[in-house]
Structures are given as structure tokens and as C-alpha cells.
Design an enzyme around this catalytic site. Sequence first.
Site, PDB file in Angstrom:
ATOM      1  N   CYS A  78      27.068  45.830  29.326  1.00  0.00           N
ATOM      2  CA  CYS A  78      27.868  46.943  29.119  1.00  0.00           C
ATOM      3  C   CYS A  78      27.665  47.492  27.647  1.00  0.00           C
ATOM      4  O   CYS A  78      26.713  48.266  27.333  1.00  0.00           O
ATOM      5  CB  CYS A  78      28.550  46.551  30.209  1.00  0.00           C
ATOM      6  SG  CYS A  78      28.872  47.600  31.168  1.00  0.00           S
ATOM      7  N   HIS A 169      28.219  42.990  33.865  1.00  0.00           N
ATOM      8  CA  HIS A 169      29.428  42.177  33.526  1.00  0.00           C
ATOM      9  C   HIS A 169      29.018  41.297  34.289  1.00  0.00           C
ATOM     10  O   HIS A 169      29.685  40.568  35.250  1.00  0.00           O
ATOM     11  CB  HIS A 169      30.515  42.989  34.413  1.00  0.00           C
ATOM     12  CG  HIS A 169      31.554  44.501  32.875  1.00  0.00           C
ATOM     13  ND1 HIS A 169      32.080  43.731  32.377  1.00  0.00           N
ATOM     14  CD2 HIS A 169      30.826  45.507  33.082  1.00  0.00           C
ATOM     15  CE1 HIS A 169      32.626  45.052  31.672  1.00  0.00           C
ATOM     16  NE2 HIS A 169      31.814  46.142  32.363  1.00  0.00           N
ATOM     17  N   GLU A 171      30.279  38.182  33.123  1.00  0.00           N
ATOM     18  CA  GLU A 171      31.445  37.586  32.600  1.00  0.00           C
ATOM     19  C   GLU A 171      32.964  37.473  34.426  1.00  0.00           C
ATOM     20  O   GLU A 171      33.521  37.127  33.197  1.00  0.00           O
ATOM     21  CB  GLU A 171      32.237  37.621  31.676  1.00  0.00           C
ATOM     22  CG  GLU A 171      32.688  38.946  31.107  1.00  0.00           C
ATOM     23  CD  GLU A 171      32.276  40.286  31.401  1.00  0.00           C
ATOM     24  OE1 GLU A 171      31.082  39.855  31.889  1.00  0.00           O
ATOM     25  OE2 GLU A 171      32.691  41.523  31.842  1.00  0.00           O
TER      26      GLU A 171
HETATM   27  N1  GLN Z   1      30.825  53.509  29.978  1.00  0.00           N
HETATM   28  C1  GLN Z   1      31.420  52.469  28.880  1.00  0.00           C
HETATM   29  C2  GLN Z   1      30.416  53.091  27.669  1.00  0.00           C
HETATM   30  O1  GLN Z   1      29.999  54.313  28.272  1.00  0.00           O
HETATM   31  C3  GLN Z   1      30.805  51.340  29.039  1.00  0.00           C
HETATM   32  C4  GLN Z   1      31.372  50.349  30.378  1.00  0.00           C
HETATM   33  C5  GLN Z   1      31.593  48.701  30.265  1.00  0.00           C
HETATM   34  O2  GLN Z   1      31.025  48.391  28.840  1.00  0.00           O
HETATM   35  N2  GLN Z   1      31.873  48.682  31.296  1.00  0.00           N
HETATM   36  O3  GLN Z   1      30.844  52.622  26.730  1.00  0.00           O
END
Ligand code: GLN
Length: 194
Positions: A78, A169, A171
Site C-alpha cells: 500500500c 494489506h 498483514e
Molecule cells: N492512501 C495512502 C497514501 O496515499 C495509502 C493507504 C494505505 O497505506 N492504506 O499514502
Amino acid sequence: MRIGVLALQGAVTEHIVSIEKTGAQGMPIKRIEELNEVEGLIIPGGESTTIGKLMRKYGFIEAIREFAGQGKPVFGTCAGMIVLAKQIAGGEPGHLELMDITVARNAFGRQRESFECDLEVKGIAEPVRAVFIRAPLIQGVGPDVEVLTLYNDEIVTARQGNLLVCSFHPELTDDYRLHQYFADMVEDSMAADL
Ligand code: GLN
């Protein structure tokens, strides 16, 4: 075998729990010297702007570039994926700029900000449970990047040599097979070093 989790901001403990399910040891990384004690590194989800800022402040940009340059595996989930990308859509400057991908932040519309689904990941036998939270997606990949997962025709997991990224995610579920996939990459890179 020890795998570090960059512990500047974001979902650190959950990654350590998942790493330990693979049989490897998990270690939070708060200082650059601690990178010497691990064979692989996970950059967790959180907020990429914040993680990037803290990485610059504590010298992690150069240190992680060097770590990856030695062939040691790095897994960005992410926000961690955004931090690894060479390009961020919309002109925002990149952070580590290691992986030849272009990512779009917060790329799933408002109603779909958070959702879960089962996804096929190339190299993993059964579908993997994926939790998306304000997730980015991969808009473009360079020639050395292997696409591992598509969600509605969008790329959400990819690999380039020792670099692995996913939009979701892994995890946050007890499905640790993507961590196992990464632990196998780390094991292979250690064997190649002998
Ligand atoms: N929206 C976040 C970003 O742009 C990432 C979201 C996340 O890691 N769950 O950094």
C-alpha cells in the site's frame, strides 16, 4: 532468517506477526544501522507522504537504495508501494524511486475506499484475501516488471527482481501466503549470495 519492517509510521506490528508465521524472525527497523541485521525489508502501509518525509529525515532513502542495490529483497504494501515507485501519477515527486512502476494514490473511488476480496496471485495456488484501504494502483509498468495480480483489469501486485509490491494489506488477514512468497524471495537471495 530475519526480515525487518520499516517502523516509522503505519501497520508495523501486524507485519511482524505475519512474518513470524512464515518461520522467519520479524524486526522493527527504526534506525538505518538496524538494516545490517536483516536480510529483507517490508515497507508497510500508512501514509506515503509521512513515511517519505520521515525516511528523508532519518537517512533511509540512501540506506534502502543501498540495501536493495545489494540484491536484498524489499516488499512495499500500500503506502509502501507508493514509496518504492519510480513515478507517482499527478506529478508528486517520488521517494525511493526504485521500482519501474507508475502508481496512482487513492485510486479507488469514494464508495470503494475500503473493501475486501479474494484475488489470484501468480505463483500462489489459491486466491489470497486482500484488504484495500484508500489503496493505490499501478497504472504503468516497465519492461522488467512482472504483473502478479489484476483486480478489474488494474494491476495490484507486481514484482521486479528483488522488489515486490501490492496495493492491499496482506498483514490484516491471517492469510500469510504473500509474506511466505516474500520470505521465499529472501531465502533465494541469501542462497544466491553464498
Ligand atoms: N492512501 C495512502 C497514501 O496515499 C495509502 C493507504 C494505505 O497505506 N492504506 O499514502
